[in-house]
Write an enzyme that holds these catalytic residues in place. Structure first.
Site, PDB file in Angstrom:
ATOM      1  N   SER A 135       0.821  -1.212   0.000  1.00 27.39           N
ATOM      2  CA  SER A 135       0.000   0.000   0.000  1.00 27.39           C
ATOM      3  C   SER A 135       0.853   1.260   0.000  1.00 27.39           C
ATOM      4  O   SER A 135       1.900   1.305   0.644  1.00 27.39           O
ATOM      5  CB  SER A 135      -0.884   0.001   1.255  1.00 27.39           C
ATOM      6  OG  SER A 135      -1.510   1.250   1.418  1.00 27.39           O
ATOM      7  N   TYR A 159      -2.317   0.379  10.080  1.00 24.40           N
ATOM      8  CA  TYR A 159      -2.500  -0.366   8.824  1.00 24.40           C
ATOM      9  C   TYR A 159      -1.240  -0.247   7.968  1.00 24.40           C
ATOM     10  O   TYR A 159      -0.680  -1.241   7.517  1.00 24.40           O
ATOM     11  CB  TYR A 159      -3.704   0.183   8.045  1.00 24.40           C
ATOM     12  CG  TYR A 159      -3.688  -0.217   6.586  1.00 24.40           C
ATOM     13  CD1 TYR A 159      -3.292   0.679   5.602  1.00 24.40           C
ATOM     14  CD2 TYR A 159      -4.046  -1.510   6.209  1.00 24.40           C
ATOM     15  CE1 TYR A 159      -3.257   0.306   4.273  1.00 24.40           C
ATOM     16  CE2 TYR A 159      -4.016  -1.885   4.888  1.00 24.40           C
ATOM     17  CZ  TYR A 159      -3.614  -0.975   3.912  1.00 24.40           C
ATOM     18  OH  TYR A 159      -3.565  -1.353   2.592  1.00 24.40           O
ATOM     19  N   LYS A 163       1.627  -3.107   6.763  1.00 22.51           N
ATOM     20  CA  LYS A 163       2.000  -3.407   5.375  1.00 22.51           C
ATOM     21  C   LYS A 163       3.521  -3.293   5.191  1.00 22.51           C
ATOM     22  O   LYS A 163       4.139  -4.113   4.512  1.00 22.51           O
ATOM     23  CB  LYS A 163       1.269  -2.464   4.410  1.00 22.51           C
ATOM     24  CG  LYS A 163      -0.192  -2.813   4.225  1.00 22.51           C
ATOM     25  CD  LYS A 163      -0.366  -4.157   3.533  1.00 22.51           C
ATOM     26  CE  LYS A 163      -1.811  -4.473   3.244  1.00 22.51           C
ATOM     27  NZ  LYS A 163      -1.976  -5.762   2.533  1.00 22.51           N
TER      28      LYS A 163
END
Ligand code: WQD
Length: 348
Positions: A135, A159, A163
Protein backbone atom coordinates in the site's frame (compact mmCIF):
# COMPACT_ATOMS: atom_id res chain seq x y z
CA UNK A 1 -4.20 -25.77 -16.90
CA UNK A 2 -6.12 -23.87 -19.54
CA UNK A 3 -5.32 -24.66 -23.16
CA UNK A 4 -4.74 -21.07 -24.18
CA UNK A 5 -2.94 -18.31 -22.36
CA UNK A 6 -1.71 -14.86 -23.23
CA UNK A 7 0.62 -14.70 -20.26
CA UNK A 8 4.36 -14.78 -20.88
CA UNK A 9 5.19 -17.30 -18.17
CA UNK A 10 2.54 -19.73 -19.36
CA UNK A 11 -0.54 -20.94 -17.45
CA UNK A 12 -0.04 -21.12 -13.70
CA UNK A 13 -2.13 -22.35 -10.79
CA UNK A 14 -2.33 -19.30 -8.54
CA UNK A 15 -3.42 -19.29 -4.91
CA UNK A 16 -5.22 -15.99 -4.26
CA UNK A 17 -5.65 -15.16 -0.57
CA UNK A 18 -8.53 -12.75 -0.03
CA UNK A 19 -9.83 -13.70 -3.47
CA UNK A 20 -13.46 -13.19 -2.40
CA UNK A 21 -12.74 -9.56 -1.62
CA UNK A 22 -12.94 -6.42 -3.73
CA UNK A 23 -9.51 -6.36 -5.39
CA UNK A 24 -9.03 -10.12 -5.05
CA UNK A 25 -12.18 -11.04 -6.96
CA UNK A 26 -11.37 -8.61 -9.77
CA UNK A 27 -7.89 -10.14 -9.95
CA UNK A 28 -9.43 -13.64 -10.21
CA UNK A 29 -11.26 -12.45 -13.34
CA UNK A 30 -8.07 -11.14 -14.94
CA UNK A 31 -6.06 -14.23 -13.97
CA UNK A 32 -8.65 -16.59 -15.49
CA UNK A 33 -8.96 -14.46 -18.61
CA UNK A 34 -5.16 -14.61 -18.93
CA UNK A 35 -5.27 -18.43 -18.89
CA UNK A 36 -4.37 -19.12 -15.27
CA UNK A 37 -6.14 -21.46 -12.83
CA UNK A 38 -7.21 -19.91 -9.51
CA UNK A 39 -7.56 -21.30 -6.01
CA UNK A 40 -9.10 -18.78 -3.60
CA UNK A 41 -8.37 -18.89 0.11
CA UNK A 42 -10.63 -16.57 2.08
CA UNK A 43 -12.26 -16.60 5.54
CA UNK A 44 -15.14 -14.39 4.28
CA UNK A 45 -14.60 -11.93 7.16
CA UNK A 46 -14.58 -9.13 4.58
CA UNK A 47 -15.29 -10.81 1.25
CA UNK A 48 -18.34 -12.52 -0.23
CA UNK A 49 -18.65 -16.06 -1.62
CA UNK A 50 -21.17 -14.54 -4.05
CA UNK A 51 -18.30 -12.64 -5.67
CA UNK A 52 -16.87 -15.98 -6.81
CA UNK A 53 -20.18 -16.82 -8.49
CA UNK A 54 -19.88 -13.49 -10.31
CA UNK A 55 -16.34 -14.39 -11.36
CA UNK A 56 -17.86 -17.49 -12.96
CA UNK A 57 -20.60 -15.44 -14.64
CA UNK A 58 -17.97 -13.17 -16.16
CA UNK A 59 -15.33 -15.76 -17.10
CA UNK A 60 -17.22 -19.06 -17.28
CA UNK A 61 -14.93 -20.48 -14.59
CA UNK A 62 -15.59 -20.48 -10.84
CA UNK A 63 -12.35 -20.47 -8.85
CA UNK A 64 -11.74 -23.34 -6.46
CA UNK A 65 -12.69 -21.95 -3.04
CA UNK A 66 -11.15 -22.91 0.30
CA UNK A 67 -12.73 -21.17 3.31
CA UNK A 68 -9.63 -20.80 5.45
CA UNK A 69 -8.15 -18.27 7.86
CA UNK A 70 -4.54 -17.77 6.77
CA UNK A 71 -3.39 -17.67 10.41
CA UNK A 72 -4.43 -21.37 10.63
CA UNK A 73 -1.20 -23.15 9.64
CA UNK A 74 -2.69 -26.66 9.56
CA UNK A 75 -5.54 -25.54 7.33
CA UNK A 76 -3.10 -23.80 4.99
CA UNK A 77 -0.91 -26.91 4.81
CA UNK A 78 -3.99 -28.92 3.84
CA UNK A 79 -4.80 -26.44 1.06
CA UNK A 80 -1.28 -26.71 -0.34
CA UNK A 81 -1.55 -30.53 -0.17
CA UNK A 82 -4.84 -30.49 -2.10
CA UNK A 83 -3.70 -28.07 -4.80
CA UNK A 84 -0.42 -28.00 -6.69
CA UNK A 85 0.21 -24.25 -6.56
CA UNK A 86 2.77 -22.43 -8.73
CA UNK A 87 2.51 -18.96 -7.17
CA UNK A 88 0.62 -16.89 -4.61
CA UNK A 89 -1.08 -13.52 -4.81
CA UNK A 90 -1.64 -12.36 -1.25
CA UNK A 91 -4.49 -9.90 -0.61
CA UNK A 92 -5.99 -11.19 2.64
CA UNK A 93 -5.68 -8.36 5.17
CA UNK A 94 -7.55 -5.79 7.15
CA UNK A 95 -7.30 -2.59 5.11
CA UNK A 96 -8.96 0.46 6.65
CA UNK A 97 -6.67 3.26 7.77
CA UNK A 98 -9.13 4.76 10.25
CA UNK A 99 -10.16 1.40 11.73
CA UNK A 100 -6.52 0.43 12.22
CA UNK A 101 -6.11 3.29 14.72
CA UNK A 102 -9.00 1.79 16.74
CA UNK A 103 -7.88 -1.89 16.72
CA UNK A 104 -4.13 -1.85 15.95
CA UNK A 105 -3.39 -5.25 17.51
CA UNK A 106 -6.02 -6.94 15.34
CA UNK A 107 -4.30 -5.39 12.29
CA UNK A 108 -0.93 -6.75 13.39
CA UNK A 109 -2.39 -10.20 14.06
CA UNK A 110 -4.23 -10.50 10.74
CA UNK A 111 -1.85 -8.65 8.45
CA UNK A 112 1.58 -9.43 9.90
CA UNK A 113 0.73 -12.73 11.61
CA UNK A 114 -1.27 -13.90 8.62
CA UNK A 115 1.53 -13.09 6.18
CA UNK A 116 4.13 -14.86 8.34
CA UNK A 117 1.85 -17.91 8.51
CA UNK A 118 1.35 -17.88 4.74
CA UNK A 119 5.08 -17.53 3.99
CA UNK A 120 5.90 -20.47 6.26
CA UNK A 121 3.18 -22.69 4.79
CA UNK A 122 4.25 -21.78 1.25
CA UNK A 123 7.84 -22.70 2.05
CA UNK A 124 6.76 -26.04 3.54
CA UNK A 125 4.86 -26.67 0.31
CA UNK A 126 7.76 -25.63 -1.94
CA UNK A 127 5.96 -22.57 -3.35
CA UNK A 128 8.49 -19.80 -3.81
CA UNK A 129 6.80 -17.04 -5.79
CA UNK A 130 4.57 -14.42 -4.21
CA UNK A 131 2.95 -11.18 -5.32
CA UNK A 132 2.11 -9.08 -2.28
CA UNK A 133 -0.68 -6.53 -1.93
CA UNK A 134 1.09 -3.60 -0.34
CA UNK A 135 0.00 0.00 0.00
CA UNK A 136 1.04 3.57 -0.72
CA UNK A 137 0.08 4.38 2.86
CA UNK A 138 3.52 3.18 3.98
CA UNK A 139 5.01 6.35 2.48
CA UNK A 140 3.40 8.57 5.11
CA UNK A 141 2.90 12.27 4.39
CA UNK A 142 4.67 13.49 1.25
CA UNK A 143 4.02 17.18 0.74
CA UNK A 144 3.50 18.32 -2.81
CA UNK A 145 5.63 15.84 -4.74
CA UNK A 146 4.64 12.48 -6.28
CA UNK A 147 6.11 9.32 -4.84
CA UNK A 148 8.46 6.87 -6.48
CA UNK A 149 9.60 3.59 -4.90
CA UNK A 150 12.73 5.21 -3.46
CA UNK A 151 10.68 7.61 -1.32
CA UNK A 152 11.26 7.17 2.40
CA UNK A 153 8.67 5.09 4.23
CA UNK A 154 6.93 6.73 7.17
CA UNK A 155 3.80 4.79 8.12
CA UNK A 156 1.26 7.16 9.72
CA UNK A 157 -1.13 4.49 11.05
CA UNK A 158 -1.14 0.85 12.18
CA UNK A 159 -2.50 -0.37 8.82
CA UNK A 160 0.40 1.25 6.98
CA UNK A 161 2.86 -0.03 9.56
CA UNK A 162 1.53 -3.57 9.15
CA UNK A 163 2.00 -3.41 5.38
CA UNK A 164 5.58 -2.16 5.73
CA UNK A 165 6.32 -4.93 8.24
CA UNK A 166 4.99 -7.52 5.77
CA UNK A 167 7.18 -6.13 3.00
CA UNK A 168 10.22 -6.35 5.27
CA UNK A 169 9.40 -9.98 6.22
CA UNK A 170 9.06 -10.92 2.56
CA UNK A 171 12.27 -9.10 1.65
CA UNK A 172 14.15 -10.92 4.43
CA UNK A 173 12.71 -14.28 3.31
CA UNK A 174 13.97 -13.57 -0.22
CA UNK A 175 17.36 -12.48 1.11
CA UNK A 176 18.00 -15.70 3.04
CA UNK A 177 16.21 -18.18 0.77
CA UNK A 178 17.68 -17.81 -2.74
CA UNK A 179 14.77 -19.56 -4.45
CA UNK A 180 12.21 -17.12 -2.98
CA UNK A 181 10.96 -14.49 -5.46
CA UNK A 182 8.51 -11.67 -4.74
CA UNK A 183 6.89 -8.57 -6.15
CA UNK A 184 5.37 -6.07 -3.72
CA UNK A 185 2.75 -3.81 -5.28
CA UNK A 186 2.29 -0.55 -3.43
CA UNK A 187 -1.03 0.51 -4.75
CA UNK A 188 -2.75 3.75 -4.19
CA UNK A 189 -6.52 3.99 -3.99
CA UNK A 190 -8.29 1.22 -5.90
CA UNK A 191 -11.89 2.18 -6.75
CA UNK A 192 -14.51 1.39 -9.39
CA UNK A 193 -15.92 -2.00 -10.42
CA UNK A 194 -15.89 -4.48 -13.25
CA UNK A 195 -17.63 -2.88 -16.31
CA UNK A 196 -20.14 -5.75 -16.38
CA UNK A 197 -21.72 -4.40 -13.17
CA UNK A 198 -21.60 -7.94 -11.75
CA UNK A 199 -18.60 -7.43 -9.50
CA UNK A 200 -17.88 -4.50 -7.20
CA UNK A 201 -17.06 -3.19 -3.75
CA UNK A 202 -19.43 -4.28 -0.98
CA UNK A 203 -17.83 -3.76 2.43
CA UNK A 204 -19.38 -5.42 5.47
CA UNK A 205 -21.00 -2.86 7.76
CA UNK A 206 -20.39 0.88 7.45
CA UNK A 207 -17.93 1.59 4.63
CA UNK A 208 -14.60 2.91 5.84
CA UNK A 209 -13.38 3.89 2.38
CA UNK A 210 -14.70 6.95 0.62
CA UNK A 211 -16.03 5.51 -2.65
CA UNK A 212 -18.24 2.76 -1.22
CA UNK A 213 -19.55 5.36 1.22
CA UNK A 214 -20.25 7.82 -1.64
CA UNK A 215 -22.00 5.04 -3.56
CA UNK A 216 -24.24 4.23 -0.59
CA UNK A 217 -25.17 7.91 -0.22
CA UNK A 218 -25.99 8.05 -3.94
CA UNK A 219 -28.21 4.97 -3.73
CA UNK A 220 -30.01 6.33 -0.65
CA UNK A 221 -28.59 4.01 2.02
CA UNK A 222 -26.67 6.83 3.76
CA UNK A 223 -27.72 10.42 4.41
CA UNK A 224 -24.55 12.28 3.41
CA UNK A 225 -20.79 11.98 3.07
CA UNK A 226 -18.62 13.18 5.92
CA UNK A 227 -15.54 14.80 4.40
CA UNK A 228 -12.72 14.12 6.84
CA UNK A 229 -10.89 17.42 7.00
CA UNK A 230 -11.33 20.69 5.09
CA UNK A 231 -8.15 22.36 6.35
CA UNK A 232 -5.42 20.37 4.63
CA UNK A 233 -2.75 22.29 2.68
CA UNK A 234 -4.46 21.48 -0.64
CA UNK A 235 -6.29 23.68 -3.17
CA UNK A 236 -9.76 22.97 -1.74
CA UNK A 237 -8.66 21.93 1.77
CA UNK A 238 -9.65 18.28 1.40
CA UNK A 239 -7.10 15.46 1.19
CA UNK A 240 -5.71 14.29 -2.12
CA UNK A 241 -5.36 10.67 -3.22
CA UNK A 242 -4.41 8.81 -6.41
CA UNK A 243 -7.55 6.87 -7.35
CA UNK A 244 -6.95 3.97 -9.73
CA UNK A 245 -9.45 1.62 -11.39
CA UNK A 246 -9.66 -1.75 -9.67
CA UNK A 247 -9.43 -3.51 -13.06
CA UNK A 248 -6.16 -1.69 -13.75
CA UNK A 249 -4.93 -2.84 -10.34
CA UNK A 250 -6.04 -6.41 -11.07
CA UNK A 251 -4.16 -6.42 -14.39
CA UNK A 252 -1.12 -5.11 -12.52
CA UNK A 253 -1.14 -8.29 -10.46
CA UNK A 254 -1.25 -10.45 -13.58
CA UNK A 255 1.71 -8.50 -14.94
CA UNK A 256 3.55 -8.95 -11.63
CA UNK A 257 3.08 -12.71 -11.94
CA UNK A 258 4.66 -12.57 -15.40
CA UNK A 259 7.67 -10.73 -13.98
CA UNK A 260 8.20 -12.22 -10.52
CA UNK A 261 11.13 -14.31 -11.87
CA UNK A 262 12.78 -11.34 -13.64
CA UNK A 263 15.29 -10.97 -10.82
CA UNK A 264 16.20 -12.46 -7.44
CA UNK A 265 14.76 -11.02 -4.25
CA UNK A 266 11.77 -8.74 -3.86
CA UNK A 267 10.83 -6.16 -6.52
CA UNK A 268 8.83 -3.05 -5.54
CA UNK A 269 6.40 -1.19 -7.77
CA UNK A 270 3.84 1.56 -7.27
CA UNK A 271 0.48 1.07 -8.95
CA UNK A 272 -1.49 4.28 -9.43
CA UNK A 273 -2.30 6.81 -12.11
CA UNK A 274 -0.06 9.72 -11.16
CA UNK A 275 -3.18 11.90 -10.94
CA UNK A 276 -4.24 13.44 -7.62
CA UNK A 277 -7.93 13.99 -6.79
CA UNK A 278 -9.29 15.67 -3.65
CA UNK A 279 -12.20 14.26 -1.69
CA UNK A 280 -14.39 17.16 -2.80
CA UNK A 281 -13.41 16.64 -6.45
CA UNK A 282 -14.15 12.93 -6.10
CA UNK A 283 -17.55 13.66 -4.63
CA UNK A 284 -18.36 15.91 -7.59
CA UNK A 285 -17.15 13.28 -10.07
CA UNK A 286 -19.27 10.61 -8.42
CA UNK A 287 -22.33 12.89 -8.37
CA UNK A 288 -21.85 13.44 -12.11
CA UNK A 289 -21.57 9.68 -12.74
CA UNK A 290 -24.70 8.99 -10.67
CA UNK A 291 -26.45 12.05 -12.10
CA UNK A 292 -27.65 13.10 -8.67
CA UNK A 293 -26.52 15.34 -5.85
CA UNK A 294 -24.50 13.79 -3.04
CA UNK A 295 -24.93 15.76 0.20
CA UNK A 296 -21.86 16.17 2.35
CA UNK A 297 -20.56 17.89 5.47
CA UNK A 298 -16.94 18.77 6.22
CA UNK A 299 -15.88 17.42 9.64
CA UNK A 300 -12.62 16.99 11.54
CA UNK A 301 -9.68 15.15 10.02
CA UNK A 302 -9.57 11.35 10.47
CA UNK A 303 -6.80 9.92 12.66
CA UNK A 304 -3.96 8.48 10.59
CA UNK A 305 -4.73 10.42 7.41
CA UNK A 306 -2.16 12.43 5.47
CA UNK A 307 -2.74 15.42 3.15
CA UNK A 308 -1.59 13.95 -0.16
CA UNK A 309 -0.59 10.57 -1.65
CA UNK A 310 0.01 10.51 -5.43
CA UNK A 311 2.10 7.95 -7.31
CA UNK A 312 5.05 8.34 -9.59
CA UNK A 313 4.51 5.23 -11.76
CA UNK A 314 7.57 5.65 -13.98
CA UNK A 315 9.21 2.46 -12.71
CA UNK A 316 6.35 0.09 -13.55
CA UNK A 317 5.77 1.73 -16.93
CA UNK A 318 9.44 1.26 -17.83
CA UNK A 319 9.67 -2.32 -16.52
CA UNK A 320 6.35 -3.82 -17.65
CA UNK A 321 3.70 -3.24 -20.29
CA UNK A 322 1.30 -2.17 -17.52
CA UNK A 323 -0.26 1.30 -17.47
CA UNK A 324 -3.58 2.61 -16.12
CA UNK A 325 -6.27 2.52 -18.82
CA UNK A 326 -9.24 4.13 -17.07
CA UNK A 327 -9.90 7.73 -15.96
CA UNK A 328 -11.74 9.01 -12.89
CA UNK A 329 -15.08 9.40 -14.69
CA UNK A 330 -14.92 5.75 -15.77
CA UNK A 331 -14.01 4.64 -12.25
CA UNK A 332 -17.02 6.50 -10.83
CA UNK A 333 -19.34 5.29 -13.60
CA UNK A 334 -18.33 1.66 -13.07
CA UNK A 335 -18.62 1.92 -9.28
CA UNK A 336 -22.08 3.47 -9.63
CA UNK A 337 -23.26 0.81 -12.14
CA UNK A 338 -22.53 -1.91 -9.53
CA UNK A 339 -24.07 0.02 -6.62
CA UNK A 340 -27.19 0.95 -8.58
CA UNK A 341 -27.81 -2.68 -9.56
CA UNK A 342 -26.90 -3.90 -6.05
CA UNK A 343 -28.43 -1.33 -3.64
CA UNK A 344 -27.80 -3.72 -0.72
CA UNK A 345 -24.62 -5.21 -2.19
CA UNK A 346 -24.26 -8.92 -2.90
CA UNK A 347 -26.68 -9.82 -0.11
CA UNK A 348 -29.72 -9.29 -2.33
C1 WQD B 1 -9.52 8.38 1.03
C2 WQD B 1 -9.75 9.84 1.41
C3 WQD B 1 -10.15 10.10 3.76
C4 WQD B 1 -14.03 8.11 3.97
C5 WQD B 1 -7.09 3.33 1.09
C6 WQD B 1 -7.21 1.93 1.57
C7 WQD B 1 -5.89 1.30 1.78
C8 WQD B 1 -4.92 1.61 0.67
C9 WQD B 1 -4.89 3.08 0.33
C10 WQD B 1 -4.70 -0.30 -0.72
C11 WQD B 1 -9.04 10.19 2.72
C12 WQD B 1 -11.36 10.52 2.94
C13 WQD B 1 -12.80 8.62 3.57
C14 WQD B 1 -15.09 9.01 4.27
C15 WQD B 1 -13.66 10.85 3.72
N1 WQD B 1 -5.23 0.88 -0.50
N2 WQD B 1 -12.64 9.96 3.42
N3 WQD B 1 -14.87 10.34 4.12
O1 WQD B 1 -7.39 5.99 3.66
O2 WQD B 1 -6.49 6.63 1.39
O3 WQD B 1 -6.65 4.19 2.12
O4 WQD B 1 -6.23 3.45 0.02
O5 WQD B 1 -4.00 -0.93 -0.03
O6 WQD B 1 -6.14 -0.08 1.82
O7 WQD B 1 -7.91 1.96 2.79
O8 WQD B 1 -8.66 5.49 1.54
O9 WQD B 1 -11.05 5.76 0.94
O10 WQD B 1 -10.42 5.50 3.39
O11 WQD B 1 -9.85 7.61 2.18
O12 WQD B 1 -13.48 12.07 3.61
O13 WQD B 1 -16.23 8.59 4.67
O14 WQD B 1 -11.14 10.01 1.65
O15 WQD B 1 -9.94 10.98 4.85
O16 WQD B 1 -8.59 11.52 2.64
P1 WQD B 1 -7.24 5.68 2.23
P2 WQD B 1 -10.08 6.03 2.04
Amino acid sequence: MSATSDTSIGPQRVLVTGGAGFIGSHTCVELIESGHDVVVVDDLSAGHAAALDRVREITGTRPVFERVDITDAAALDAVFRRHSVDAIIHFAARKAVGESTEIPLDYFDTNVGGTASLLAAARRAGVHRIVFSSSCSIYGSTGAHDLDESAPTAPANPYAWSKLACEQMIEQACRYHDEQRAVSLRYFNPIGAHPSGLLGEDPHGTPRNVVPYLAQVAVGRRERLQVFGGDYPTPDGSAIRDYVHVVDIARGHVAALDHVDDQPGMQLFNLGTGQGTSVLELRAAFAAAADRDIPYVVVDRRAGDVPRLVADIGAVRRAWSWKPEYDLATMCRDAWRFQKSHPEGYRR
